[in-house]
Design a protein around this motif. Sequence first.
Motif, PDB file in Angstrom:
ATOM      1  N   PRO A 667     -61.721  43.911  18.795  1.00 46.53           N
ATOM      2  CA  PRO A 667     -61.174  43.749  20.149  1.00 46.53           C
ATOM      3  C   PRO A 667     -59.814  44.420  20.324  1.00 46.53           C
ATOM      4  CG  PRO A 667     -62.004  41.664  19.294  1.00 46.53           C
ATOM      5  CD  PRO A 667     -61.977  42.627  18.143  1.00 46.53           C
ATOM      6  N   LEU A 668     -58.953  44.310  19.305  1.00 41.16           N
ATOM      7  CA  LEU A 668     -57.586  44.830  19.433  1.00 41.16           C
ATOM      8  C   LEU A 668     -57.570  46.337  19.642  1.00 41.16           C
ATOM      9  CD1 LEU A 668     -55.665  42.813  16.683  1.00 41.16           C
ATOM     10  CD2 LEU A 668     -56.335  42.123  18.992  1.00 41.16           C
ATOM     11  N   MET A 669     -58.530  47.030  19.027  1.00 46.30           N
ATOM     12  CA  MET A 669     -58.589  48.484  19.157  1.00 46.30           C
ATOM     13  C   MET A 669     -58.868  48.918  20.595  1.00 46.30           C
ATOM     14  SD  MET A 669     -60.722  49.291  15.647  1.00 46.30           S
ATOM     15  CE  MET A 669     -60.617  51.083  15.708  1.00 46.30           C
ATOM     16  N   ASN A 670     -59.284  47.970  21.425  1.00 46.17           N
ATOM     17  CA  ASN A 670     -59.606  48.272  22.818  1.00 46.17           C
ATOM     18  C   ASN A 670     -58.602  47.685  23.801  1.00 46.17           C
ATOM     19  OD1 ASN A 670     -62.621  49.462  22.878  1.00 46.17           O
ATOM     20  ND2 ASN A 670     -62.492  47.925  21.260  1.00 46.17           N
ATOM     21  N   MET A 671     -57.510  47.091  23.296  1.00 45.10           N
ATOM     22  CA  MET A 671     -56.572  46.376  24.166  1.00 45.10           C
ATOM     23  C   MET A 671     -55.230  47.090  24.290  1.00 45.10           C
ATOM     24  SD  MET A 671     -57.148  42.335  23.265  1.00 45.10           S
ATOM     25  CE  MET A 671     -55.973  41.835  24.546  1.00 45.10           C
ATOM     26  N   PRO A 672     -54.937  47.667  25.447  1.00 42.95           N
ATOM     27  CA  PRO A 672     -53.609  48.262  25.650  1.00 42.95           C
ATOM     28  C   PRO A 672     -52.487  47.243  25.440  1.00 42.95           C
ATOM     29  CG  PRO A 672     -55.120  48.949  27.385  1.00 42.95           C
ATOM     30  CD  PRO A 672     -55.833  47.892  26.592  1.00 42.95           C
ATOM     31  N   GLN A 673     -52.773  45.962  25.673  1.00 42.68           N
ATOM     32  CA  GLN A 673     -51.760  44.926  25.454  1.00 42.68           C
ATOM     33  C   GLN A 673     -51.337  44.869  23.983  1.00 42.68           C
ATOM     34  OE1 GLN A 673     -54.787  44.563  26.863  1.00 42.68           O
ATOM     35  NE2 GLN A 673     -54.770  43.014  28.512  1.00 42.68           N
ATOM     36  N   PHE A 674     -52.301  45.104  23.093  1.00 42.01           N
ATOM     37  CA  PHE A 674     -51.979  45.157  21.659  1.00 42.01           C
ATOM     38  C   PHE A 674     -51.140  46.389  21.349  1.00 42.01           C
ATOM     39  CE2 PHE A 674     -53.080  47.025  17.516  1.00 42.01           C
ATOM     40  CZ  PHE A 674     -52.558  46.060  16.677  1.00 42.01           C
ATOM     41  N   GLN A 684     -53.140  56.901  16.292  1.00 40.60           N
ATOM     42  CA  GLN A 684     -53.150  55.908  15.233  1.00 40.60           C
ATOM     43  C   GLN A 684     -54.498  55.184  15.216  1.00 40.60           C
ATOM     44  OE1 GLN A 684     -49.148  54.143  16.376  1.00 40.60           O
ATOM     45  NE2 GLN A 684     -48.855  54.331  14.153  1.00 40.60           N
ATOM     46  N   LYS A 685     -54.891  54.664  14.057  1.00 42.98           N
ATOM     47  CA  LYS A 685     -56.265  54.194  13.842  1.00 42.98           C
ATOM     48  C   LYS A 685     -56.646  52.995  14.701  1.00 42.98           C
ATOM     49  CE  LYS A 685     -56.435  55.925   9.100  1.00 42.98           C
ATOM     50  NZ  LYS A 685     -56.541  55.560   7.655  1.00 42.98           N
ATOM     51  N   MET A 686     -55.669  52.177  15.085  1.00 44.09           N
ATOM     52  CA  MET A 686     -55.974  51.008  15.897  1.00 44.09           C
ATOM     53  C   MET A 686     -56.040  51.328  17.388  1.00 44.09           C
ATOM     54  SD  MET A 686     -56.473  48.225  14.077  1.00 44.09           S
ATOM     55  CE  MET A 686     -56.315  47.042  15.412  1.00 44.09           C
ATOM     56  N   VAL A 687     -55.834  52.576  17.755  1.00 40.36           N
ATOM     57  CA  VAL A 687     -55.787  52.970  19.165  1.00 40.36           C
ATOM     58  C   VAL A 687     -57.002  53.824  19.498  1.00 40.36           C
ATOM     59  CG1 VAL A 687     -54.472  54.173  20.949  1.00 40.36           C
ATOM     60  CG2 VAL A 687     -53.274  52.930  19.128  1.00 40.36           C
ATOM     61  N   ARG A 688     -57.811  53.357  20.423  1.00 42.35           N
ATOM     62  CA  ARG A 688     -58.938  54.149  20.906  1.00 42.35           C
ATOM     63  C   ARG A 688     -58.520  54.942  22.140  1.00 42.35           C
ATOM     64  NH1 ARG A 688     -63.638  53.054  18.343  1.00 42.35           N
ATOM     65  NH2 ARG A 688     -63.899  51.004  17.346  1.00 42.35           N
ATOM     66  N   ALA A 691     -61.570  57.328  26.732  1.00 37.27           N
ATOM     67  CA  ALA A 691     -63.011  57.602  26.800  1.00 37.27           C
ATOM     68  C   ALA A 691     -63.805  56.707  25.854  1.00 37.27           C
ATOM     69  CB  ALA A 691     -63.270  59.074  26.472  1.00 37.27           C
ATOM     70  N   ASP A 692     -63.200  56.328  24.733  1.00 33.70           N
ATOM     71  CA  ASP A 692     -63.909  55.524  23.731  1.00 33.70           C
ATOM     72  C   ASP A 692     -63.700  54.027  23.907  1.00 33.70           C
ATOM     73  OD1 ASP A 692     -64.829  57.818  22.501  1.00 33.70           O
ATOM     74  OD2 ASP A 692     -63.124  57.945  21.127  1.00 33.70           O
ATOM     75  N   ARG A 693     -62.779  53.641  24.767  1.00 36.61           N
ATOM     76  CA  ARG A 693     -62.404  52.241  24.868  1.00 36.61           C
ATOM     77  C   ARG A 693     -63.449  51.451  25.661  1.00 36.61           C
ATOM     78  NH1 ARG A 693     -56.940  52.227  27.339  1.00 36.61           N
ATOM     79  NH2 ARG A 693     -56.475  53.387  25.435  1.00 36.61           N
ATOM     80  N   ALA A 694     -63.710  50.227  25.199  1.00 35.20           N
ATOM     81  CA  ALA A 694     -64.629  49.333  25.902  1.00 35.20           C
ATOM     82  C   ALA A 694     -63.826  48.375  26.765  1.00 35.20           C
ATOM     83  CB  ALA A 694     -65.475  48.550  24.901  1.00 35.20           C
TER      84      ALA A 694
END
Length: 697
Positions: A667-674, A684-688, A691-694
């Motif tokens: 979930p965090l990889m898809n959250m701009p809040q994170f 960076q690896k935790m940032v999608r 286009a790839d973000r759910a």
Amino acid sequence: MSRLLTTASLLTLAGCATSQPASQTAAAASTPAAPVAAAPVLPGVGLNPNDLDRSVSPCDDFYQYSGGNWLRNNPLPGYATRWGPRNLLGERTQLLLRQILEDAAANPAAPKGSNPQKVGDYYAAGMDTVAIEAAGLKYLQPELARIAAVKDAKSLTDVMARQLMLGTGAFFRGAVEVDEKNSTAYTIGLSQGGLTLPDRDYYFKDDARTQTIRTAYRQYLTNLFGLLGDNATTARKNAATVERIETRLAKASRSRVELRDPQANYNKMPLATAQQRFPNLNLPRLLTDVDLAKAQEVNVGQPAFFAELSNTLKAEPLADLKTYMRWHLVRSVAGALPKAYVDESFRFAQVLTGAKQQTTRWKRLLASTDNTLGEAFGQLYVDKAFSPAAKAKALEMVANIKESMADHIQTNTWMSDATKAEALKKLNALRVKVGYPDVWKDYSALTITRDSYVKNLLAAREWDYRQNAKKYGGPIDRNEWGMTPSTINAYYNPPMNEIVFPAGYLQPPFFDPNADDAVNYGAIGGVMGHEMTHGFDDQGRQYDSQGNLRDWWTKADGEEFTKRAAIVGRQYDAFSPLDSVHVNGKLTMGENLADFAGLTVVYGALEKQLQKKYGANPRPLYDGFTPEQRFFLSWAQLRRSNIRPEALRQQILTDPHSPDQYRTIGPLMNMPQFYEAFGCQPGQKMVRTDADRAKIW
């Protein structure tokens, strides 16, 4: 956790020394969002900064960053296949539960028929290994004799009914349940079953790992038949018989992904039709045998399975069907039999899960008591462990999260007004249960003595079945719980449209009245949001506000949801914790969607809570972390775990939950809040990428 259970101390993360903000101390981390000027820096409660692995950037691997030191310092005990905060909380809870049990067992003068008498005698009988060894199979003989006496199709039906009533797992499963297309009434649900191995695919896959498991399965079968008195040749023959019958049933069984389709599992038909389609089950006679003579219709979950079961009952020799039932009866109660049976079961479990040693006997008996006398035991537990203040605080949090969910529905950019109105109607109708039942089960009709553990176990199973059967034809019991009060878990029940949080879960580190809001919202709040949004995952969204299986979405909205959910599926398909082993994005879809949506909704609830509390004033830094950082750390630290490779493989094959590391970061990889909380940057690896973000809610 979904309602298909389908299923966990010494951990009190108390005040810790002040440290630098997380993102400033991590290697290769970017500059974090600047905290509000003059924010007070205070020692925190609920998170331990020493658990962090600061050699890793939170923006590259938040799972390792948030708990790497803890993972290194908390290796798996020999008796565990998985080890994390839930297990540690379980250890602490078990100490209290053990004291309750031992106090009850030490009081043989407890009033006959009282909960303390039943709980104490059940536990005492199970702990009396001398009596268990001396009795051997004495108290199981009446059930073995029933099977041995089967001589024709009618008596076979009668013993199949008895097996169903005793919950042995033979052939299929059946119960009175809420009618999913008429949630104001009960129906009789029949579903596939009858297997020993954890999943149908174990009978067919040919990789080395599965072949090792099947070899252990055959040895387990052979050894258990040997313990029952069969000579070596007969034991091997009987083992092959059971495997042949189970393989037939497995071939006709739906996969776990297919079983996630509630519409496909709803096949209600008149009893006469079911009798015509599955004649060898002799359902009218079988249902009469199990206190359901008034039944006029049944819901057959998987018709192709029951067609094959009917064929099997006709084609297989009667002696072989009796062998199969004998196996399932003994296997299902092996833990209550002499040590040789317990050891055989554990040897097989070792191959499946990688466990190194058996759980100590008192813990096994504690689990058994909770499973069979859960609410009698639970009443004794909540009197000692759950305060009204804790319940009030939990209900307040749920209300705040519910308010945030309403905001997310109303501001949704892709959903039509018509679907939004139905979604809000469902949310407003959601029932919340916290702590323990308002109305406790009445165990007065159940007799428990100190005579025999296996006798008590079978009596409790039969009582439980009959209690379930009594519901047929009556009003829906909305006070009923599907978990016991001490359970460290939670669930959403679609036909009842309810979320349930047992008292066992509402303890530190998941819920701590002394911790700041960010920690509680990231921990138990994450669980609350998860269960609430199960009502809107790919399965839950198919049920309306009254719990009926009904499509309340516009066609366009349903298609858009499916398209967005598919992105989540592809993301999890790509996760691979072991060589050549990938997470199954379709099997784990519902749980992943609940993690995604739940965390987003709870973050919104936290921001509202912080605004109410601090307004424009500086928000305090605890241990040097902002509330937003502590929220994500709390989410992550309660999902860290060490797990044996064998258990991890089995989880990926059979469990609708993704491995903990991916539940944490997915979930965090898809959250701009994170990203904002930890100053993460594109690349960076935790940032999608966008286009790839759910994004669903």
